[in-house]
Design a protein around this motif. Structure first.
Motif, PDB file in Angstrom:
ATOM      1  N   ALA A 173      -5.066  -0.073   0.920  1.00  0.00           N
ATOM      2  CA  ALA A 173      -3.637   0.729  -1.062  1.00  0.00           C
ATOM      3  C   ALA A 173      -3.618   1.864  -0.189  1.00  0.00           C
ATOM      4  O   ALA A 173      -2.534   2.177  -0.791  1.00  0.00           O
ATOM      5  CB  ALA A 173      -5.597   0.539  -1.649  1.00  0.00           C
ATOM      6  N   PHE A 193     -11.472   2.186  -5.642  1.00  0.00           N
ATOM      7  CA  PHE A 193     -10.538   1.230  -5.151  1.00  0.00           C
ATOM      8  C   PHE A 193     -11.410   0.113  -5.159  1.00  0.00           C
ATOM      9  O   PHE A 193     -12.135  -0.365  -4.988  1.00  0.00           O
ATOM     10  CB  PHE A 193     -10.256   1.485  -3.497  1.00  0.00           C
ATOM     11  CG  PHE A 193      -9.156   2.907  -3.195  1.00  0.00           C
ATOM     12  CD1 PHE A 193      -8.603   2.776  -2.713  1.00  0.00           C
ATOM     13  CD2 PHE A 193      -9.974   4.060  -3.005  1.00  0.00           C
ATOM     14  CE1 PHE A 193      -7.913   3.844  -2.165  1.00  0.00           C
ATOM     15  CE2 PHE A 193      -9.705   5.138  -2.756  1.00  0.00           C
ATOM     16  CZ  PHE A 193      -8.355   4.991  -2.519  1.00  0.00           C
ATOM     17  N   GLY A 195       0.964  -0.860   0.100  1.00  0.00           N
ATOM     18  CA  GLY A 195       0.088   0.443  -0.096  1.00  0.00           C
ATOM     19  C   GLY A 195       1.427   1.026   0.780  1.00  0.00           C
ATOM     20  O   GLY A 195       2.302   1.483   0.080  1.00  0.00           O
ATOM     21  N   GLY A 225      -9.733  -0.721   1.027  1.00  0.00           N
ATOM     22  CA  GLY A 225      -9.334   0.237   0.366  1.00  0.00           C
ATOM     23  C   GLY A 225      -8.372   1.249   1.306  1.00  0.00           C
ATOM     24  O   GLY A 225      -7.062   2.124   0.868  1.00  0.00           O
ATOM     25  N   ALA A 271      -4.837  -4.298  -3.306  1.00  0.00           N
ATOM     26  CA  ALA A 271      -3.866  -4.311  -2.164  1.00  0.00           C
ATOM     27  C   ALA A 271      -4.758  -4.491  -0.858  1.00  0.00           C
ATOM     28  O   ALA A 271      -5.164  -4.482  -0.515  1.00  0.00           O
ATOM     29  CB  ALA A 271      -3.810  -2.453  -2.265  1.00  0.00           C
ATOM     30  N   ASP A 324      -8.950  -4.168  -3.345  1.00  0.00           N
ATOM     31  CA  ASP A 324      -8.353  -5.026  -2.003  1.00  0.00           C
ATOM     32  C   ASP A 324      -8.660  -5.215  -1.224  1.00  0.00           C
ATOM     33  O   ASP A 324      -9.806  -5.321  -0.750  1.00  0.00           O
ATOM     34  CB  ASP A 324      -7.716  -2.727  -1.954  1.00  0.00           C
ATOM     35  CG  ASP A 324      -7.375  -2.287  -3.649  1.00  0.00           C
ATOM     36  OD1 ASP A 324      -6.929  -2.578  -3.462  1.00  0.00           O
ATOM     37  OD2 ASP A 324      -8.216  -0.966  -4.161  1.00  0.00           O
ATOM     38  N   ILE A 376      -6.665   2.269  -8.189  1.00  0.00           N
ATOM     39  CA  ILE A 376      -5.882   1.156  -7.245  1.00  0.00           C
ATOM     40  C   ILE A 376      -6.583   0.228  -6.975  1.00  0.00           C
ATOM     41  O   ILE A 376      -7.095  -0.250  -6.561  1.00  0.00           O
ATOM     42  CB  ILE A 376      -5.974   2.164  -5.999  1.00  0.00           C
ATOM     43  CG1 ILE A 376      -5.591   3.965  -6.084  1.00  0.00           C
ATOM     44  CG2 ILE A 376      -4.650   1.683  -5.052  1.00  0.00           C
ATOM     45  CD1 ILE A 376      -5.167   4.426  -4.497  1.00  0.00           C
ATOM     46  N   GLU A 377      -5.797  -1.435  -7.339  1.00  0.00           N
ATOM     47  CA  GLU A 377      -6.110  -1.893  -7.321  1.00  0.00           C
ATOM     48  C   GLU A 377      -5.434  -3.095  -6.852  1.00  0.00           C
ATOM     49  O   GLU A 377      -4.081  -2.906  -6.773  1.00  0.00           O
ATOM     50  CB  GLU A 377      -6.429  -3.123  -8.923  1.00  0.00           C
ATOM     51  CG  GLU A 377      -7.503  -2.215  -9.402  1.00  0.00           C
ATOM     52  CD  GLU A 377      -7.483  -3.684 -10.569  1.00  0.00           C
ATOM     53  OE1 GLU A 377      -9.256  -3.514 -11.035  1.00  0.00           O
ATOM     54  OE2 GLU A 377      -6.763  -3.378 -11.393  1.00  0.00           O
TER      55      GLU A 377
END
Length: 311
Positions: free
Chosen positions: A28, A45, A5, A51, A25, A48, A22-23
């Motif tokens: 994140a 997000f 992250g 998030g 994680a 994840d 954002i993927e």
């Protein structure tokens, strides 16, 4: 495997997420000690494990998140819920959209038109708040379904889960663009353990268990629920074992949908022992309750209980 992250760990550190995805994680974004995140403009997000984590800050938090989606889709561009996490949680779904702890004042979401709404779709918990004063505005919580197999002592299927001190405020009665929507969730709002709860003007529909569930406050807390709209669920509002808490339930519209839930309750305020306490006031007033087996149930409240104007 999932990557760790983005960490921001002081008030001099800022991460800006604008119209981005954002993927995959573990967490994140992690904000600690006032690290600032600014997340907006249809950012997403997706799949994840968590998030955003935000924790350990005493002044009013300066960061924000609005116009953002927290999802668990196999393809972020296709709005189809999926158990799409990769290792070490392969085959699972997102645990939490936002996890808040030990924050003295934080607002998640911003009142305004549709483009400013946050969306939480298909995860165990949309927003978790612990030992914090958290406000949630203009956010939608969808498909927070209960799992087929539940683990003991693990909370699942909740739009907003708040606990262990502080306060949670969801929506605002006098600002229609602040309200939150809960649809196809196990429980919409779940609060427990010494926390003040304020919920105004929110909408709950097709809930699997209870729209608003508040338990075990066990302190001089306040619960104030006004003008919420609850449709099609086994139980509308259920307050249990809050012996020293002032509870006000006003002007809510509750339609349990007796054809689907033949034993449904509209409003329940239930204590585990007889309460006769001059400090505790329970008011259930001017609510519109329909299509239920039981409209209002009150247990073990002896003094200072006001029930009037309900239909």
């Amino acid at each position: 495997d999932m990557w760790d992250g983005i960490y921001v760990s002081s008030t001099t550190a800022t991460v800006v997420v604008n119209n981005s995805v954002i993927e995959d994680a573990l967490n994140a974004i992690v904000s600690n000690n006032g690290g600032v995140f600014k997340v907006t403009n249809k950012s997403q997000f997706n799949k994840d494990y968590v998030g955003i984590v935000v924790k350990n800050y005493v002044p009013t938090y300066p960061g924000f998140v609005n116009g953002t989606d927290f999802t668990c889709y196999a393809n972020y561009q296709t709005s189809i819920p999926s158990n799409a996490l990769i290792a070490p949680y392969a085959g699972g779904r997102t645990r939490m959209g936002i996890d808040v702890s030990f924050m003295s004042d934080i607002a998640l979401g911003l009142a305004g038109p549709g483009p400013l709404q946050n969306k939480f779709d298909y995860m165990d918990i949309g927003i978790h708040s612990a030992n914090s004063n958290t406000q949630v505005f203009n956010s939608n919580f969808f498909n927070m379904t209960l799992p087929f197999i539940s683990s003991p002592n693990v909370v699942n299927g909740v739009g907003i889960f708040a606990e262990n001190g502080g306060s949670i405020r969801v929506g605002y009665q006098f600002s229609p663009q602040s309200i939150c929507n809960f649809k196809v969730c196990g429980t919409g709002i779940f609060a427990q353990n010494a926390i003040n709860v304020f919920g105004d003007g929110n909408k709950f529909k097709n809930i699997q268990a209870t729209g608003i569930h508040i338990i075990n406050l066990n302190d001089l807390n306040v619960v104030l629920l006004r003008t919420n709209d609850l449709v099609n669920m086994p139980n509308g509002i259920w307050c249990y074992n809050n012996p020293y808490t002032n509870i006000g339930i006003y002007n809510n519209t509750i339609n349990v949908g007796q054809q689907n839930w033949p034993s449904g309750y509209g409003i329940v305020v239930q204590e585990t022992f007889a309460i006769s306490d001059v400090l505790k006031v329970t008011t259930i007033k001017d609510n519109d309750i329909k299509a239920v087996r039981y409209g209002i149930k009150v247990d073990h409240l002896i003094d200072r209980t006001i029930i009037q104007g309900n239909e």
